[in-house]
Design a protein around this motif. Structure first.
Motif, short mmCIF file in Angstrom:
data_model
loop_
_atom_site.label_atom_id
_atom_site.label_comp_id
_atom_site.label_asym_id
_atom_site.label_seq_id
_atom_site.Cartn_x
_atom_site.Cartn_y
_atom_site.Cartn_z
N VAL A 130 10.82 -2.46 10.19
CA VAL A 130 10.50 -1.73 8.98
C VAL A 130 9.24 -1.36 8.71
CG1 VAL A 130 10.70 -2.17 6.39
CG2 VAL A 130 12.30 -3.12 8.04
N ASP A 131 8.18 -2.13 9.15
CA ASP A 131 6.79 -1.74 8.84
C ASP A 131 6.47 -0.44 9.97
OD1 ASP A 131 6.47 -3.39 7.20
OD2 ASP A 131 5.33 -4.97 8.83
N ARG A 132 7.07 -0.16 11.09
CA ARG A 132 6.87 0.73 12.05
C ARG A 132 7.53 2.09 11.28
NH1 ARG A 132 8.68 0.42 18.08
NH2 ARG A 132 7.95 2.40 18.06
N ILE A 133 8.61 1.93 10.71
CA ILE A 133 9.16 3.09 10.04
C ILE A 133 8.47 3.61 8.89
CG2 ILE A 133 11.14 4.09 8.67
CD1 ILE A 133 12.84 2.07 10.32
N LYS A 134 7.76 2.58 8.12
CA LYS A 134 7.16 2.92 6.88
C LYS A 134 5.75 3.62 7.57
CE LYS A 134 7.78 -0.88 3.85
NZ LYS A 134 7.60 -2.45 3.52
N GLY A 135 5.21 3.39 8.69
CA GLY A 135 4.03 3.84 9.20
C GLY A 135 4.58 5.46 9.51
N MET A 136 5.47 5.76 9.92
CA MET A 136 5.83 7.40 10.39
C MET A 136 6.35 8.06 8.95
SD MET A 136 9.00 6.19 13.15
CE MET A 136 8.39 6.81 14.75
N VAL A 137 6.34 7.40 7.83
CA VAL A 137 6.76 8.35 6.50
C VAL A 137 5.58 8.80 6.25
CG1 VAL A 137 7.75 7.93 4.51
CG2 VAL A 137 8.65 6.92 6.34
N ASP A 138 5.40 10.12 5.72
CA ASP A 138 4.27 10.65 5.07
C ASP A 138 4.65 10.94 3.55
OD1 ASP A 138 6.22 12.85 4.62
OD2 ASP A 138 5.31 13.98 6.23
N SER B 216 0.79 -1.10 0.01
CA SER B 216 -0.12 -0.11 0.03
C SER B 216 0.93 1.26 0.04
CB SER B 216 -1.02 0.06 1.12
OG SER B 216 -0.08 -0.31 2.58
N LEU B 217 2.01 1.20 0.64
CA LEU B 217 2.99 2.28 0.74
C LEU B 217 3.35 2.95 -0.70
CD1 LEU B 217 4.43 4.27 2.64
CD2 LEU B 217 6.50 2.73 2.52
#
Lengths: 227, 804
Positions: free
Chosen positions: B644-652, B136-137
């Protein structure tokens, strides 16, 4: 005065079928200043006896006492020092060190003892041996007689108490042989040394004061050579 | 005994210890040659697989090939497979920039495109996506979904996802998903940007010749032809400059291997014959002719070789096996087609040929010498030794303790033995140093993950704020976070520093009266903190890297190999102390070059004049910017998907999330493939050299048994004997080391500066290697004489004197 004594000296080579008794219970003693010659047929055990007396080989049983010290009780290092100070060897094949010149070969036992050679004595020795002109020659540049004289010089350099010679004239002609024997005799008389020599030649044997015969490993004394 | 030649065999059997030493020494030489050549052979096979993984399995690419041309090429008898690759440029898929391309299905395998789900796109409206990009990213699409692609020329179209293919490390790291259209779909797209017809030739085809033929028969211009030089290089078919340089280094090193093998064998054989002069003399006495003696010596050599060669070949195969096993253990998917036990015909062949030929030569010369021995010498027992006058004065015995003097003497006096022994040791050292140059090459020219390599990069044009930076640092699975500011500045310096190639590229460059040029392009400015400066030290060519000093004195770091669109170019030759003038919002500012780096591990997106590095404080001072444009993140565990997923979550939306892990692993794999073999070569050489020293010393001591016996009879003590033998051995080793180090260093320097000139490797004096060589050689020498000495000492003197 006794300088060398053997007690029940025996040497056996090999085992079982190949077993050879080279020497059987040899017991005798030699006094200081004596000239002893050893005679006997090939393979009788003469060389074995000589090697044992010089501690070049270990006996199967029995003892050799030099100056009342049991030479086989000494440690290897001690023995090496003892050997170079007290025993001079002369071989039939000369066995000189090919890279060293005449003077170096003669002084080698002294150098091994870290002693400064007595220049006067060595020069005298070289002079007596008739090698004055050959001092800086290498063994390969010398004749057989000359080489053997160098070997004698080497054996005498430390003024050892005992000189062991294994057929020193074996490779030499009669003139050279006589010279070599004379030289050894001269040295023994002058420095009161003991000479034990293996020889095949009855004539040379007769120079000696005592003659031992070895046959099948049994040592017997034939009595005085020189009457 | 039926024939006098049987004597050779009997002699060898009668002296088992000596024979064993000689066989071992020949076997070592054969093992060296077989091992190194087989390893090279197998290395090329592995390297080929590696390059196919990295660059694709094609040899020739023809740009913009017409239908007629492709048909003609495809029908050639020497073509294995061919297919068209069309690059359709960038396109937006569901709002994300993607690389669009089309590739004939038949050639997909060659380019490592593997469908893992669904099927290869065939219809005009079908596409295939990379697995990572389905998330989804990124594209948020799966099999059966329809997506809209807007092409560069503003055309928009609807497509259906028909398949998903295996992740590609490079696109994943760049954050630009690769999207494949079908061939039919691509045909409808105009204008296509680039089209290549990729050709894989059959095995054993002379590719250069075939390419030339294709060019002439189809009348294709040179600029439409490009070759996969990496692949051709490992196939030995490249005429590219860098490849030719490496070929010539290879030829030099392998020639030395051959020479070393020959000298090792010759040396042992020489010692063996020389010590038996007496025996040969005796044979002459009993009526052997010179020719017969020669034959005898040769027969002996032949017998030894027959025993030694299988041993040596076996050992060589074993070494190669070790290398294959290591590589296959780490990555069996890459190297699935290479067997674990690779038998290299070339390696084994050279080993056998070298073994046989050398023994033939090695036994020929000593045989001649043996034949010349006069029968008289044998009886009197003395062999001529040629000695200079000075030696006869007995100089050494006067200044040194006698046993030392004799040790040195007996080594120095036999000039030929000394020469051969030294050569044998020296060649080992030369080889070791020569192959060490490859280690330098390996580390400076091949990328691996370095301490600074991030697992994940965040890139943002707007800048990444400090809050996010702090939050990232606090995540549990994150090891390290570090940021860089990036910008473009107008930078000028002395015009004479610009390289000729750059001046040519730029056509006209205006030079002002003060010698400065008017910058035709901007320069790329990067900020480093002290940690990044420390990491860069590995690439420092000159100067120093200190944040404090740079801040105090307005320092800047220049980069020698500047990347222009990922192509390494030398645009300027800046020197330490050069002044650089940078335009800032507050006027021009003067900076001083304080350090020069070989390269930086990233490339500017825009074409820039050069790359400059400075501190964070100075960067803000110069540009007024203070937000990081790029942040690198290193994970504690590489495959920690949760983090990795947590970092993805922080990225706009403003930040691109680049997952570099797969690419890093691929780069490491490339490095490993080469490293295993280069270190393998060095280890094999070191190991064989050590065994060679042990064996030669063994042989040398054993050959002097009688001599040592005489010395003992004359009254040499055990300690003196050891000292004498030790000193002699050390004399050989030291003279060998001396020669080896001198020539080895020369070779090392030549290889590094001339052979690898294209890679900007700074030659450093190989001091650690030299110290290692000296220490190791001396230790090995000492150790190697202990055993034979002990054996001699344990034997009775009379026994030794009577034995010969």
């Amino acid at each position: 005065m006794e300088i060398l004594k053997t007690e029940n000296l025996s040497k056996t080579y090999g085992k079982a079928e190949t077993k050879v008794e080279a020497l059987k219970n040899a017991s005798f003693s030699v006094s200081k200043g004596e000239f002893v010659s050893i005679v006997g047929p090939s393979g009788s055990g003469k060389s074995t006896l000589l090697h044992l007396m010089g501690a070049l080989d270990h006996p199967t049983s029995g003892r050799v006492l030099i100056d009342d010290r049991d030479i086989f009780k000494m440690k290897e290092e001690q023995l090496a020092v003892f050997r170079r100070r007290n025993i001079g060897f002369i071989f039939q094949a000369y066995n000189l060190v090919p890279e060293l010149n005449v003077e170096e070969n003669i002084t080698l036992p002294l150098l091994l003892d870290y002693k400064k050679p007595d220049k006067q004595y060595i020069d005298e020795l070289i002079h007596i041996l008739g090698l004055k002109e050959r001092k800086h020659h290498l063994p390969s540049q010398l004749s057989g007689g000359q080489q053997q004289r160098v070997a004698i010089g080497r054996a005498l350099a430390t003024k050892p108490a005992i000189i062991l010679a294994d057929e020193p004239t074996g490779n030499l002609d009669s003139k050279n042989s006589r010279d070599v024997i004379e030289l050894m005799k001269l040295s023994v008389d002058r420095y009161r040394q003991t000479l034990i020599m293996i020889t095949h030649n009855e004539n040379y044997a007769s120079y000696a004061e005592r003659v031992f015969q070895v046959e099948d490993g049994v040592v017997t004394e034939l009595g005085g050579g020189r009457k | 005994m039926k024939n006098y030649l049987t004597l050779a065999f009997k002699y060898l059997l009668a002296h088992p210890k000596k024979t064993r030493l000689e066989v071992l020494s020949i076997a070592l030489a054969v093992a060296l040659v077989t091992g190194i050549f087989s390893m090279l052979d197998v290395f090329l096979q592995f390297q080929k697989q590696q390059i196919i993984q990295d660059y694709g399995n094609y040899h020739l690419a023809v740009a913009d090939a017409s239908e007629e041309e492709t048909a003609n090429i495809q029908n050639r008898i020497d073509v294995q497979n061919a297919g068209r690759w069309k690059s359709l440029g960038e396109g937006m898929v569901n709002g994300t920039a993607c690389q669009l391309a089309a590739l004939d299905k038949a050639f997909a395998q060659n380019m490592n495109i593997q469908v893992i789900q669904g099927r290869y796109p065939t219809e005009a409206n079908e596409i295939m996506l990379e697995q990572w990009a389905t998330e989804s990213l990124y594209l948020n699409a799966n099999i059966g979904d329809s997506v809209r692609i807007s092409f560069a020329n503003t055309i928009e179209r609807e497509f259906v996802v028909s398949g998903i293919y295996h992740d590609l490390g490079s696109t994943k790291a760049a954050g630009v998903p690769g999207v494949f259209l079908s061939a039919a779909g691509a045909n409808q797209m105009t204008p296509e940007q680039n089209s290549f017809y990729l050709v894989e030739f059959k095995k054993r085809v002379n590719i250069n010749k075939a390419v030339k033929e294709i060019k002439t028969t189809l009348n294709i211009a040179d600029d439409r032809i490009s070759l996969n030089n990496h692949l051709l290089a490992v196939m030995g078919q490249s005429d590219h400059n860098a490849a030719l340089q490496i070929y010539s280094i290879g030829v030099i090193l392998f020639c030395i291997v051959l020479i070393a093998g020959i000298v090792m064998i010759y040396n042992t054989f020489h010692i063996s014959v020389m010590e038996r002069v007496r025996q040969f003399g005796l044979l002459r006495c009993v009526g052997a002719s010179q020719a017969q003696i020669k034959k005898l010596v040769k027969r002996e050599g032949l017998t030894l070789t027959l025993w030694a060669i299988p041993l040596g070949v076996f050992a060589g195969i074993l070494m190669t096996f070790a290398c294959s096993a290591i590589l296959k253990f780490f990555n069996n998917t890459y190297f699935a087609n290479i067997p674990l036990f690779s038998i290299s015909v070339i390696g084994i062949g050279t080993g056998i040929v070298v073994g046989f030929l050398t023994v033939l030569i090695a036994s020929f010369l000593p045989a001649k010498k043996a034949a010349r021995v006069s029968p008289v010498n044998a009886v009197t027992g003395n062999v001529d030794i040629k000695i200079s006058k000075k030696k006869k004065q007995g100089f050494l015995t006067k200044i040194l303790p006698v046993e030392m003097a004799m040790g040195i003497n007996s080594a120095m006096i036999r000039k030929k033995t000394l020469f051969l022994m030294s050569c044998s040791i020296a060649l080992s050292i030369i080889l070791f140093l020569g192959f060490n140059a490859l280690v330098d090459f390996l580390h400076t020219s091949l990328k691996t993950t370095k301490p600074y390599t991030p697992d994940i990069s965040l890139i943002s044009q707007q800048g990444i704020d400090n809050e996010l930076y702090a939050k990232l640092s606090e995540i549990n699975g994150v090891k390290r976070v570090y940021g860089r500011m990036l910008g473009y500045v107008e930078a000028a310096f002395d015009a004479t520093r610009l390289s000729d190639t750059y001046k040519e590229q730029m056509k006209e460059i205006t030079v002002k009266d003060n010698g400065l040029f008017v910058p035709p392009e901007k320069s790329w400015l990067i900020s480093y903190d002290q940690r990044q400066l420390d990491w860069a030290k590995a690439d420092l060519i000159a100067g120093e890297l200190s944040e404090d000093k740079m801040n105090r004195e307005n320092g800047v770091i220049a980069v020698a190999m500047h990347l222009r669109k990922n192509v390494s170019t030398e645009t300027a030759h800046l020197q330490l102390g050069d002044k650089i003038y940078i335009d800032t919002p507050n006027g021009q500012k003067e900076l001083t070059v304080m350090g020069i780096l070989r390269k930086v591990p990233f490339s500017s997106e825009e074409l820039a004049l050069t790359t400059l590095i400075t501190t964070e404080a100075l960067f803000t001072d110069l540009t007024g910017e203070s937000a990081f444009k790029a942040v690198g993140i290193q994970l504690k565990r590489k495959n920690d998907e949760g983090t990795v997923d947590r970092i993805k979550g922080m990225v706009d939306d403003t930040i691109s999330f680049l997952d570099r892990r797969q690419k890093n692993a691929e780069i490491n794999q490339t490095f490993l493939t080469m490293a295993v073999f280069i270190y393998g070569f060095v280890t094999v050489i070191a190991f064989i050299s050590i065994l060679n020293i042990i064996n030669t010393m063994h042989t040398s001591v054993a050959s002097k048994t009688r001599y040592l016996g005489v010395m003992r009879a004359v009254g040499m003590s055990g300690t003196q004997l050891s000292k004498m033998v030790m000193i002699e051995a050390v004399t050989y080793t030291l003279s060998g080391c001396l020669a080896g180090c001198v020539f080895g260093i020369m070779l090392h320097k030549q290889l590094v500066t001339k052979g690898f000139s294209q890679f900007h490797i700074v030659w450093r004096f190989p001091l650690p290697q030299i110290i290692l060589i000296l220490l190791l050689s001396l230790l090995v020498t000492m150790f190697s004489v202990v055993r034979p000495l002990k054996r001699i000492k344990s034997r009775g003197i009379a026994e030794i004197l009577n034995s010969l």
